[in-house]
Design an enzyme around this catalytic site. Structure first.
Site, PDB file in Angstrom:
ATOM      1  CG  HIS A  61      -1.758  -7.955   5.285  1.00 27.83           C
ATOM      2  ND1 HIS A  61      -0.865  -7.216   6.013  1.00 27.83           N
ATOM      3  CD2 HIS A  61      -1.599  -7.580   3.986  1.00 27.83           C
ATOM      4  CE1 HIS A  61      -0.194  -6.407   5.192  1.00 27.83           C
ATOM      5  NE2 HIS A  61      -0.612  -6.635   3.966  1.00 27.83           N
ATOM      6  CG  ASN A 119      -5.462  -6.679   1.982  1.00 32.35           C
ATOM      7  OD1 ASN A 119      -5.266  -7.401   1.001  1.00 32.35           O
ATOM      8  ND2 ASN A 119      -4.477  -6.229   2.728  1.00 32.35           N
ATOM      9  CG  ASP A 158      -5.393  -9.609  -2.074  1.00 36.78           C
ATOM     10  OD1 ASP A 158      -5.403 -10.415  -3.029  1.00 36.78           O
ATOM     11  OD2 ASP A 158      -4.449  -9.508  -1.278  1.00 36.78           O
TER      12      ASP A 158
HETATM   13 FE   LIG Z   1      -3.516  -8.107  -0.095  1.00 42.11          FE
HETATM   14 FE   LIG Z   2      -0.894 -10.044   0.739  1.00 43.43          FE
END
Ligand SMILES: [Fe+2]
Ligand SMILES: [Fe+2]
Length: 257
Positions: A63, A35, A3
């Protein structure tokens, strides 16, 4: 790359990835961009396009839909996948291919259900479908981003896909694990690749405010933006002919703005 968190994570990626491509003679780079929005939640046109100027392909996670502008990006851009076990009417695709050095690389992304998202369908069944769809698309290699909280669920996905995917790489917890290995069947596996985001933080977010959440203070949680950035990735060496992973090892760096 696991991420990529916020503007700090994106800046580190933009600077480091071209250098690492040379230093490590990389054929392709894949990053998790769930992210990458400036606020650390979701993906925007800007963050996704910036990352795709240095990497080949993006994956996402829980997300995916958190930032404004994701919809247009997911529908327009073919080099990004979101979890394959989201409902079919949601924007984006669950699997996709790209070309690197004459090789067709298939990528899919699945979202765990333990402590993350109990509304999505089974990541195991979604991965089965994605693997066969990618084979039908002519993928020489299949790489799976297992985006989940529980290491048990990620290990189970690794064994479920052993011999059918050449890598099952965990993301989402933002903390790298020390269990990189090659499963029988030649599948590279790690429970979590780790994040690219501010080192002095709690999983990439402001550490004092995050701590406050645990102490009972209810405040908006900003992404961390100061100080050195931890760059977390794994390096894969894949045998295309044999359809197996020859090597997986962590590639961690610290980047100073
Ligand atoms: Fe994440
Ligand atoms: Fe996540």
């Amino acid at each position: 790359m696991g991420d990529v968190v916020g503007s700090a994570g994106c800046s580190a990626a933009l600077d480091l990835v071209p250098k690492l491509r040379e230093e490590l003679r990389l054929d392709a780079v894949i990053a998790n961009a769930e992210n990458s929005a400036p606020g650390g939640r979701g993906i925007t046109n800007e963050s996704g396009s910036a990352l795709l100027s240095v990497v080949d392909f993006l994956t996402l996670g829980n997300h995916t839909f958190d930032a404004e502008g994701h919809e247009e990006f997911l529908e327009r851009e073919e080099r990004v996948v979101r979890p394959a076990n989201f409902g079919g009417s949601l924007p984006g695709r669950g699997w996709g291919v790209f070309e690197a050095g004459g090789v067709t690389v298939g990528v899919t992304n699945v979202l765990g259900r333990i402590f993350v998202d109990r509304t999505s369908v089974s990541p195991f069944e979604a991965a089965d479908r994605a693997v066969s769809e990618l084979e039908a698309l002519g993928a020489d290699l299949v790489l799976v981003d297992a985006h989940a909280e529980a290491t048990s669920e990620k290990q189970a996905l690794g064994y479920h896909l052993a011999g059918r995917a050449q890598a099952v790489l965990g993301t989402h917890t933002h903390v790298p694990t020390a269990d990189a290995s090659i499963l029988s069947g030649g599948t590279a596996y790690i429970s979590d690749v780790g994040m690219t985001g501010c080192e002095e933080s709690i999983i990439g977010f402001d550490r004092d405010i995050f701590l406050g959440l645990f102490l009972g203070e209810r405040r908006w949680l900003p992404v961390a933006s100061q100080g050195p950035v931890l760059f977390s990735s794994v390096l894969l060496d894949l045998d295309v002919e044999g359809r197996r992973a020859a090597r997986i090892e962590p590639a961690l760096r610290t980047w100073t703005p």
